[in-house]
Scaffold this motif. Structure first.
Motif, mmCIF file in Angstrom:
data_model
loop_
_atom_site.group_PDB
_atom_site.id
_atom_site.type_symbol
_atom_site.label_atom_id
_atom_site.label_comp_id
_atom_site.label_asym_id
_atom_site.label_seq_id
_atom_site.Cartn_x
_atom_site.Cartn_y
_atom_site.Cartn_z
ATOM 1 N N TYR A 59 0.796 -1.153 -0.052
ATOM 2 C CA TYR A 59 0.030 0.008 0.095
ATOM 3 C C TYR A 59 0.840 1.203 0.113
ATOM 4 C CZ TYR A 59 -4.080 2.732 0.824
ATOM 5 O OH TYR A 59 -5.199 3.527 0.913
ATOM 6 N N TYR A 60 0.952 1.920 -1.310
ATOM 7 C CA TYR A 60 1.837 2.908 -1.093
ATOM 8 C C TYR A 60 1.806 3.900 -2.291
ATOM 9 C CZ TYR A 60 3.660 0.455 -5.545
ATOM 10 O OH TYR A 60 3.761 -0.069 -6.607
ATOM 11 N N GLU A 61 2.240 5.206 -2.056
ATOM 12 C CA GLU A 61 2.234 6.151 -3.486
ATOM 13 C C GLU A 61 3.756 6.316 -3.892
ATOM 14 O OE1 GLU A 61 0.243 8.027 -4.524
ATOM 15 O OE2 GLU A 61 -1.479 8.116 -3.391
ATOM 16 N N PRO A 62 3.778 5.893 -5.000
ATOM 17 C CA PRO A 62 5.068 5.706 -5.428
ATOM 18 C C PRO A 62 6.069 7.171 -5.274
ATOM 19 C CG PRO A 62 3.574 5.208 -7.109
ATOM 20 C CD PRO A 62 2.901 5.730 -6.219
ATOM 21 N N SER A 351 -0.614 2.076 -14.894
ATOM 22 C CA SER A 351 -0.886 2.354 -13.569
ATOM 23 C C SER A 351 -0.197 1.613 -12.638
ATOM 24 C CB SER A 351 -2.567 2.086 -13.309
ATOM 25 O OG SER A 351 -3.254 2.907 -14.106
ATOM 26 N N PHE A 352 0.359 2.183 -11.231
ATOM 27 C CA PHE A 352 1.047 1.565 -10.453
ATOM 28 C C PHE A 352 0.069 0.556 -9.287
ATOM 29 C CE2 PHE A 352 3.465 5.424 -11.432
ATOM 30 C CZ PHE A 352 4.531 4.602 -11.362
ATOM 31 N N TYR A 353 0.413 -0.261 -9.047
ATOM 32 C CA TYR A 353 -0.199 -1.515 -8.200
ATOM 33 C C TYR A 353 0.790 -1.944 -7.281
ATOM 34 C CZ TYR A 353 -3.808 -1.483 -11.937
ATOM 35 O OH TYR A 353 -4.722 -1.145 -12.625
ATOM 36 N N PRO A 354 0.103 -2.119 -6.037
ATOM 37 C CA PRO A 354 0.892 -2.790 -4.967
ATOM 38 C C PRO A 354 1.163 -4.251 -5.089
ATOM 39 C CG PRO A 354 -1.649 -2.900 -4.472
ATOM 40 C CD PRO A 354 -1.331 -1.985 -5.582
ATOM 41 N N ALA A 355 2.227 -4.860 -4.549
ATOM 42 C CA ALA A 355 2.543 -6.399 -4.673
ATOM 43 C C ALA A 355 1.507 -7.170 -4.258
ATOM 44 C CB ALA A 355 3.761 -6.653 -3.670
ATOM 45 N N CYS A 356 1.377 -8.110 -4.832
ATOM 46 C CA CYS A 356 0.277 -9.042 -4.742
ATOM 47 C C CYS A 356 0.573 -9.758 -3.149
ATOM 48 C CB CYS A 356 0.202 -10.338 -5.743
ATOM 49 S SG CYS A 356 1.446 -11.392 -5.717
ATOM 50 N N THR A 550 -14.357 2.613 -16.543
ATOM 51 C CA THR A 550 -13.938 3.624 -16.210
ATOM 52 C C THR A 550 -13.809 3.585 -14.551
ATOM 53 O OG1 THR A 550 -14.984 4.749 -17.765
ATOM 54 C CG2 THR A 550 -14.127 6.282 -16.233
ATOM 55 N N PRO A 551 -12.866 3.603 -13.620
ATOM 56 C CA PRO A 551 -12.893 3.776 -12.433
ATOM 57 C C PRO A 551 -13.313 4.816 -11.534
ATOM 58 C CG PRO A 551 -10.599 3.870 -13.213
ATOM 59 C CD PRO A 551 -11.452 3.987 -14.180
ATOM 60 N N ILE A 552 -13.771 4.417 -10.412
ATOM 61 C CA ILE A 552 -14.143 5.504 -9.777
ATOM 62 C C ILE A 552 -13.081 6.484 -9.039
ATOM 63 C CG2 ILE A 552 -15.501 6.136 -7.330
ATOM 64 C CD1 ILE A 552 -17.037 3.477 -7.645
ATOM 65 N N VAL A 553 -13.393 7.791 -9.269
ATOM 66 C CA VAL A 553 -12.198 8.698 -8.738
ATOM 67 C C VAL A 553 -11.587 8.222 -7.045
ATOM 68 C CG1 VAL A 553 -11.542 10.914 -8.065
ATOM 69 C CG2 VAL A 553 -12.947 10.567 -10.120
ATOM 70 N N GLY A 554 -10.420 8.170 -7.057
ATOM 71 C CA GLY A 554 -10.018 7.927 -5.923
ATOM 72 C C GLY A 554 -9.954 6.527 -5.305
ATOM 73 N N ASP A 555 -10.179 5.465 -6.343
ATOM 74 C CA ASP A 555 -10.037 3.930 -6.075
ATOM 75 C C ASP A 555 -8.951 3.515 -6.112
ATOM 76 O OD1 ASP A 555 -10.765 1.418 -5.956
ATOM 77 O OD2 ASP A 555 -12.193 1.178 -7.251
ATOM 78 N N ASP A 556 -8.477 3.188 -4.834
ATOM 79 C CA ASP A 556 -6.897 2.560 -4.611
ATOM 80 C C ASP A 556 -6.847 1.280 -5.067
ATOM 81 O OD1 ASP A 556 -8.483 1.635 -2.652
ATOM 82 O OD2 ASP A 556 -7.010 2.373 -0.954
ATOM 83 N N TYR A 558 -9.009 -0.218 -7.765
ATOM 84 C CA TYR A 558 -8.939 -0.403 -9.286
ATOM 85 C C TYR A 558 -8.726 0.886 -10.071
ATOM 86 C CZ TYR A 558 -11.344 -4.280 -6.763
ATOM 87 O OH TYR A 558 -11.633 -5.310 -6.035
ATOM 88 N N GLY A 559 -8.479 1.783 -9.530
ATOM 89 C CA GLY A 559 -8.058 3.144 -10.146
ATOM 90 C C GLY A 559 -6.894 3.815 -9.862
ATOM 91 N N THR A 560 -6.834 5.098 -9.595
ATOM 92 C CA THR A 560 -5.815 5.750 -8.967
ATOM 93 C C THR A 560 -6.314 6.690 -7.647
ATOM 94 O OG1 THR A 560 -5.220 6.381 -11.273
ATOM 95 C CG2 THR A 560 -4.315 7.744 -9.497
ATOM 96 N N ARG A 561 -5.483 6.367 -6.552
ATOM 97 C CA ARG A 561 -5.735 6.934 -5.455
ATOM 98 C C ARG A 561 -5.609 8.395 -5.423
ATOM 99 N NH1 ARG A 561 -1.591 5.466 -1.065
ATOM 100 N NH2 ARG A 561 -1.833 3.407 -2.173
ATOM 101 N N THR A 562 -6.782 8.981 -4.673
ATOM 102 C CA THR A 562 -6.661 10.422 -4.418
ATOM 103 C C THR A 562 -6.973 10.673 -2.947
ATOM 104 O OG1 THR A 562 -9.053 10.805 -5.078
ATOM 105 C CG2 THR A 562 -7.502 11.102 -6.714
ATOM 106 N N ASN A 563 -7.765 11.895 -2.653
ATOM 107 C CA ASN A 563 -8.099 12.179 -1.506
ATOM 108 C C ASN A 563 -8.966 11.150 -0.655
ATOM 109 O OD1 ASN A 563 -9.971 13.411 -3.052
ATOM 110 N ND2 ASN A 563 -10.748 14.456 -1.111
ATOM 111 N N ARG A 564 -9.790 10.642 -1.532
ATOM 112 C CA ARG A 564 -10.829 9.564 -0.934
ATOM 113 C C ARG A 564 -11.668 8.857 -2.061
ATOM 114 N NH1 ARG A 564 -16.829 11.150 0.827
ATOM 115 N NH2 ARG A 564 -16.796 9.048 -0.281
#
Length: 591
Positions: A59-62, A351-356, A550-556, A558-564
């Motif tokens: 679980y990270y931000e690059p 897109s960046f993803y965490p390790a499985c 089209t992922p939901i905004v902020g989906d960490d 299945y998409g790209t994390r944002t503030n929520r």
């Protein structure tokens, strides 16, 4: 294609001779020759601050250095002519489309210079030998290695087994056995019918002769009838023995052929087990303390299970292993997807993803020992400082507006949740409290029961789909459809919980009705009306290529994390357990 070296103040590589290759030596004394996979940055990194701790891989931000290394790797993938692989990015390219996960590991040399390593999960273009990428922990594709040779032997056994199982001789022998059984059964049945008739006739003779014959004559007749009975029994026993012998002879032929197959299968089983254990011994993982442990021991200690297929073949273990073997200090890392998404998963190009978790968590748990690693954010309570807004309460129900990043029920590591908070606030509550749940990241209306009757009454409405619910989401892009139903069955990703995948074979029915509200600054505001209630249903149905893509905004996940996560349960309607009147609640979405 190799990238050229950078000569920035903090990232200067010196090379042996006139060849300026990123695979050559830094410091003129280490990782000499083309076997090195250490790359220099093509851009100046002198102003980028090095992270204090190593990346927590699940679980990270690059970090900025990881992002820069990833961009350089992506540039190489676009421009390279070292291999041919169909990532699904070029129209008309031949071959099976296979997207891949790539990883970069920023490292520091003993002299304090910075570079990066690159890796691919699994094999690439049918091989493990690539000058740009670090090698695997063990190369199963090495033509001189034991694995392919042993695998070839096992495959030969498979072919022999298949040949014997499809053998016409075996089919003929089985058919002959079945026919012999049928013939024997028919002969015995026919004789039983005949003997039954004989018995009936003897009974009539006894009855008739006893009346008309003298006792002496009758005894002679009776003796003869008894002999006939014995003769019938003997005749049946002889036929039965002969039938048994015929069947046994036919079965013997079948058994001989089947024993050959069984023997080959046992040999295959033993060879497969031996190969598996030998393979486990090859996967020896280092950590920062230079301690080594094989994959079997790692999984036995972590989960007491056999390592799953492909354990150790992901990018992250390869990168760390190479760094440790070559005295390179890991600084930060990131993994990204390159290519078309698999049909079952949600993977977005670049897109960046965490390790499985299924394959990598036990292995990296060992390999990261000795490194100072970022704290696991999943062990931190996201609900600290957040309050629960009560929007309705009577003697039967409590309805709350749950904030985003707030658990509905206690988790494995974090107990703070809606359930814990409400039970602390209302200790008089009896029976089950939670009727339904919202994902931790989803905000909105949550209905709670104060007693067993209320819980059962409303839960029955959920079960029979009588509760009306509406969610609002903001999608990270524009979709052309205005309304419809998404029907994609879901199941958990066994290798990467809690992610969900689309699975038509084992997945549970998951259906979502949707209606687009409008387009806002290139994003789509949408209403969802879930017809089922599967884990991450709305998130997967939004992001998956067979859904809205089209992922939901902020989906960490299945998409790209944002503030929520921009998903909100804004409306609910159901029948009150006591008044039996329909009540409804609505809260505007906060984004």
């Amino acid at each position: 294609m190799q990238s050229s070296p950078s000569y920035s103040r903090q990232n200067k590589f010196s090379f042996n001779g006139d060849e300026a290759r990123t695979s050559d030596v830094y410091d003129g004394s280490f990782l000499r020759g083309s076997s090195s996979r250490l790359h220099s940055f093509n851009t100046d990194i002198s102003l980028i601050e090095k992270p204090r701790k190593f990346t927590f891989p699940f679980y990270y931000e690059p970090h900025a250095l990881s992002i820069m290394a990833a961009k350089e790797l992506q540039k190489y993938l676009i421009e390279q002519d070292d291999f041919v692989h169909n990532f699904g990015l070029r129209d008309g390219q031949e071959g099976l489309v296979i997207g891949k996960m790539f990883g970069v590991l920023v490292v520091e040399t003993p002299s304090g210079e910075m570079g990066y390593l690159a890796a691919c999960s699994g094999k690439l273009a049918g091989t493990n030998k690539h000058h740009y990428f670090v090698p695997p922990i063990f190369d199963m594709l090495d033509e001189e290695g034991f694995f392919l040779k042993e695998e070839s032997t096992i495959n030969q056994l498979n072919r022999e087994i298949e040949k014997l199982e499809a053998n016409e001789e075996l089919e003929s022998a089985i058919a002959d056995l079945e026919k012999t059984n049928e013939t024997a059964s028919a002969k015995l049945a026919e004789m039983r019918v005949l003997h039954k008739q004989n018995k009936a006739e003897r009974k009539q003779i006894r009855t008739h002769r006893k009346i008309i014959l003298a006792e002496t004559k009758y005894k002679e007749v009776e003796a003869d009838l008894i002999k006939q009975s014995y003769r019938d029994q003997h005749e049946y026993d002889v036929l039965k023995a002969q039938c048994k012998l015929d069947v046994e002879q036919a079965k013997f032929v079948v058994d001989q052929l089947r024993e050959q197959i069984a023997s080959l299968k046992e040999t295959r089983k033993q060879k497969s087990a031996a190969l598996q254990h030998k393979l486990f011994d090859q996967y020896q993982f280092l950590n920062a303390c230079k301690e080594t442990k094989n994959v079997l021991a790692i999984f036995e200690e972590a989960n007491n299970i056999t390592p799953p297929a492909g354990a150790g073949e992901c990018a992250a273990p390869k990168l760390l292993q190479y760094a440790y073997q070559n005295d390179l200090k890991p600084v930060c890392m990131a993994e990204f997807w390159w290519g078309a998404s698999p049909s079952s998963e949600v993977r977005k190009h670049k897109s960046f993803y965490p390790a499985c978790r299924g394959k990598c968590e036990p292995i990296l748990g060992h390999m990261l020992q000795g490194l100072e690693v970022d704290e696991n954010p999943m062990l931190q309570n996201p609900a600290v400082g957040k309050e629960l807004e009560i929007i309705f309460e009577d003697e039967d129900l409590i309805v709350i507006n749950k904030p985003a990043e707030f658990l509905s029920v206690p988790g494995i590591h974090i107990q703070d949740s809606v359930q814990q908070r409400i039970l602390a606030r209302n200790p008089e509550i009896t029976g089950p409290l939670i009727i339904h749940r919202l994902d931790m990241s989803t905000s909105g209306i949550l209905v709670l029961a104060k007693h067993k009757h209320a819980h059962q009454f409303i839960q029955d409405q959920f079960i029979h789909h009588k509760v009306r619910k509406r969610y609002t989401a903001l999608l990270d892009g524009m979709i052309t459809q205005t309304a419809g139903i998404i029907d994609l069955p879901l199941r958990v990703d066994l290798d990467d919980r809690p992610r969900q995948v689309v699975c038509y074979e084992y997945g549970k029915v998951a259906q979502t009705e949707f209606e687009v509200v409008g387009i806002e600054n290139g994003k789509t505001r949408i209403h969802y009306f879930p017809l089922t209630g599967r884990t991450h249903q709305l998130r997967v149905h939004s992001a998956h290529q067979l859904g809205l893509n089209t992922p939901i905004v902020g989906d960490d996940l299945y998409g790209t994390r944002t503030n929520r996560l921009h998903l909100h349960a804004g409306f609910i309607s159901f029948v009150h357990p006591v008044s039996r009147k329909v009540i409804e609640f609505e809260i505007a979405d906060p984004f």
